[in-house]
Design a protein around this motif. Structure first.
Motif, short mmCIF file in Angstrom:
data_model
loop_
_atom_site.label_atom_id
_atom_site.label_comp_id
_atom_site.label_asym_id
_atom_site.label_seq_id
_atom_site.Cartn_x
_atom_site.Cartn_y
_atom_site.Cartn_z
N ILE A 226 0.84 -1.21 0.00
CA ILE A 226 0.00 0.00 0.00
C ILE A 226 0.87 1.26 0.00
O ILE A 226 0.59 2.23 -0.70
CB ILE A 226 -0.96 -0.01 1.21
CG1 ILE A 226 -2.01 -1.12 1.04
CG2 ILE A 226 -1.63 1.34 1.38
CD1 ILE A 226 -2.91 -1.29 2.24
N TYR A 227 1.95 1.22 0.78
CA TYR A 227 2.85 2.38 0.81
C TYR A 227 3.43 2.65 -0.57
O TYR A 227 3.48 3.79 -1.04
CB TYR A 227 3.97 2.14 1.82
CG TYR A 227 5.10 3.16 1.68
CD1 TYR A 227 4.97 4.43 2.20
CD2 TYR A 227 6.28 2.81 1.00
CE1 TYR A 227 6.00 5.36 2.05
CE2 TYR A 227 7.29 3.74 0.84
CZ TYR A 227 7.15 5.00 1.37
OH TYR A 227 8.16 5.91 1.20
N LEU A 229 2.26 1.84 -3.46
CA LEU A 229 1.25 2.22 -4.44
C LEU A 229 0.67 3.61 -4.17
O LEU A 229 0.09 4.22 -5.09
CB LEU A 229 0.11 1.18 -4.46
CG LEU A 229 0.49 -0.21 -4.97
CD1 LEU A 229 -0.67 -1.17 -4.78
CD2 LEU A 229 0.90 -0.15 -6.45
N THR A 230 0.79 4.09 -2.95
CA THR A 230 0.16 5.37 -2.59
C THR A 230 1.20 6.44 -2.25
O THR A 230 0.80 7.51 -1.78
CB THR A 230 -0.79 5.19 -1.40
OG1 THR A 230 -0.05 4.69 -0.27
CG2 THR A 230 -1.89 4.21 -1.73
N ARG A 231 2.48 6.18 -2.50
CA ARG A 231 3.48 7.19 -2.17
C ARG A 231 3.27 8.43 -3.03
O ARG A 231 2.77 8.35 -4.16
CB ARG A 231 4.90 6.64 -2.36
CG ARG A 231 5.25 6.25 -3.75
CD ARG A 231 6.54 5.44 -3.80
NE ARG A 231 7.63 6.12 -3.14
CZ ARG A 231 8.85 5.60 -3.01
NH1 ARG A 231 9.11 4.38 -3.48
NH2 ARG A 231 9.81 6.26 -2.41
N SER A 300 0.31 11.88 -12.34
CA SER A 300 0.45 11.91 -10.88
C SER A 300 1.28 10.75 -10.35
O SER A 300 1.22 10.41 -9.18
CB SER A 300 -0.93 11.87 -10.21
OG SER A 300 -1.64 10.69 -10.59
#
Length: 497
Positions: A226-227, A229-231, A300
């Motif tokens: 998750i980290y 993929l969402t950094r 993004s």
């Protein structure tokens, strides 16, 4: 290989990522686990396990040589294997021998390749496995075990650096193109099975350690994913003010020929698959470049500097294919059948045009590559790091009792100098982000004696309270270098020791 090896420890600048991977490899060698601090599933560990194997013998012979600058020499074997695989893959993709040799030269001598392949990055090792997978997938013998092995090699590549997952669809395209129609379903299903079985070992490891799912008192694979993929994104490459654009500009500063020429070759190959046998054979490598270019263009997304490493061999292949196509078009298409004066004049005109085009293409390329590789072979940008390591080794009494915040590029140097790994020589991120380390600093920055403020430490201290406090409440006792690249050794004011 001479160009790669010459001055390798002095250029380019040491990076925190290199030090992290090498420190994790040392932890594996010493039997201290998968990392020198808490392993939190930020990357699969197979990459630095392989690095531990590569550096095992020199680390055993001379333990003090287990530092970033010295151990860069271990990457030369990886670079050599990749260069050979580029040549072999080019031959299996129906390129003539001279074009395959050109692909190898483009890949090995581009200043962008020289700079990035010298560094201890997991991406370089992952690329080697992926090239092996493509070579196996394009086997002219079409044995099923070749395709099964290609799937396994692809999985090893992904477990070495997870971003190689983007390349797997192109590997399947290559396998589909090169497999026999009667056995295609067995080849593809066998490759997918082999890839999945090897890939599932990673979540299985986490499950057996009770670290697959998030929990309040342990790290987890899902949290690590998750980290990643969402950094926070680095912006669009088309935005001149974004970090992604800055990364792209750095790539093109070292070499614009390989990225732009390879991308043009990918477009040409994909457009010519309907009528060209060679284009159909190279559809997989072309798809690799297109996929990576599309992902890098996300408005993004996060674009790291080493991202281009996984594209370099395929860019070289496609640029060589583009050159071979132009040469074939000029020298072979429309050849007259007669051997008289008209035929000789026509042949002379063809070779003249080819020579003029070749010289015109080399004129802007050779000076840039010469300057880039000369810089790589002569500049010393790591003198400050070596001087800082020497100062910390010679000027600090009783290093075993001293606590120092330092980036991982210097962490191993301090460990070899006698600082206690972990609570003594502290990778600066961990002081704020790792609870196991933070608990040893009940008074925060006051429990620290020194901070080695490298550019990386100064840049990232903004978001790290303990590190920021250590810098703000310290005075420099030694400074090496000037400007933004300087390295300051700062003594903490008001520390407990």
């Amino acid at each position: 290989m001479v160009v790669q090896a010459w001055n390798i420890s002095h250029f380019p600048g040491l990076s925190d990522d290199e030090g992290t991977y090498l420190a994790q490899a040392r932890a594996v060698q010493e039997g201290d686990g998968l990392a020198h601090y808490t392993y939190w599933y930020d990357h699969p560990p197979l990459g630095w396990i392989q690095l531990a194997a590569l550096t095992r013998v020199p680390a055993w012979i001379a333990p003090e040589a287990m530092t970033v600058g010295t151990m860069r020499y271990a990457m030369l074997g990886v670079s050599a294997a990749c260069a050979i695989l580029v040549y072999l893959l080019a031959r299996r993709s129906r390129l003539p021998m001279w074009a395959a040799a050109l692909a190898m030269v483009l890949f090995g001598l581009s200043p962008l390749s020289v700079v990035l392949q010298r560094q201890i990055f997991l991406d370089n090792i992952a690329v080697m496995w992926m090239l092996l997978a493509f070579w196996l997938a394009s086997s002219p013998n079409r044995h099923l075990w070749h395709h099964f092995a290609a799937g396994i090699a692809g999985a090893v590549s992904v477990l070495t650096k997870e971003t190689m997952l983007l390349v797997l669809p192109a590997l399947l395209v290559t396998m589909w193109r090169h497999s026999h129609r009667d056995t295609r379903k067995f080849a593809v299903s066998g490759a997918i099975t082999g890839c999945a079985l090897i890939g599932l070992l990673y979540p299985l490891y986490a499950l057996l350690n009770h670290e697959l799912f998030p929990g309040s008192r342990h790290v987890s694979l899902i949290e690590g994913a998750i980290y990643q993929l969402t950094r926070p994104g680095s912006g669009s490459v088309f935005d001149p003010t974004s970090d992604s654009h800055s990364v792209l500009r750095d790539w093109l500063y070292y070499d614009w020929v390989l990225p732009i020429g390879g991308l043009a070759g990918a477009v040409v190959v994909l457009c010519a698959t309907r009528w060209s046998v060679t284009a159909r054979a190279m559809a997989g490598p072309a798809l690799v470049v297109v996929i990576l270019a599309v992902v890098a263009s996300r408005p993004s997304g996060y674009l790291p500097a080493m991202y281009v490493i996984q594209a370099l061999p395929f860019l070289a292949l496609l640029l060589a294919a583009l050159v071979a196509s132009v040469a074939h078009l000029i020298l072979r298409r429309g050849r007259p059948t007669g051997r008289g004066r008209e035929g000789r004049w026509f042949t002379t005109a063809r070779w003249t045009a080819a020579g003029v085009l070749a010289v015109g293409s080399l004129l802007p390329v050779v000076p840039q590559w010469y300057d880039g590789n000369r810089t790589a072979m002569t500049e010393d940008v790591n003198a400050g790091y070596r001087a800082a390591a020497a100062w910390m080794r010679e000027e600090v009494p009783n290093p075993a009792e001293v606590r120092v915040l330092v980036d991982d590029a210097l962490w191993l140097d301090l460990v070899h100098a006698g600082y206690e790994p972990g609570p003594g020589a502290i990778w600066f991120y961990k002081a704020d982000l790792d609870p196991a380390v933070t608990r040893t600093l009940p008074n925060g920055w006051r429990d620290v004696d020194y901070v080695v403020a490298s550019p990386t430490v100064r840049r990232d201290a903004v978001d790290l309270p303990i590190v920021r406090g250590a810098i703000e409440n310290s005075t420099p006792v030694a400074v090496f270098g000037t400007g933004e690249d300087r390295i300051e050794i700062r003594r903490i004011a008001g520390g407990d020791r």
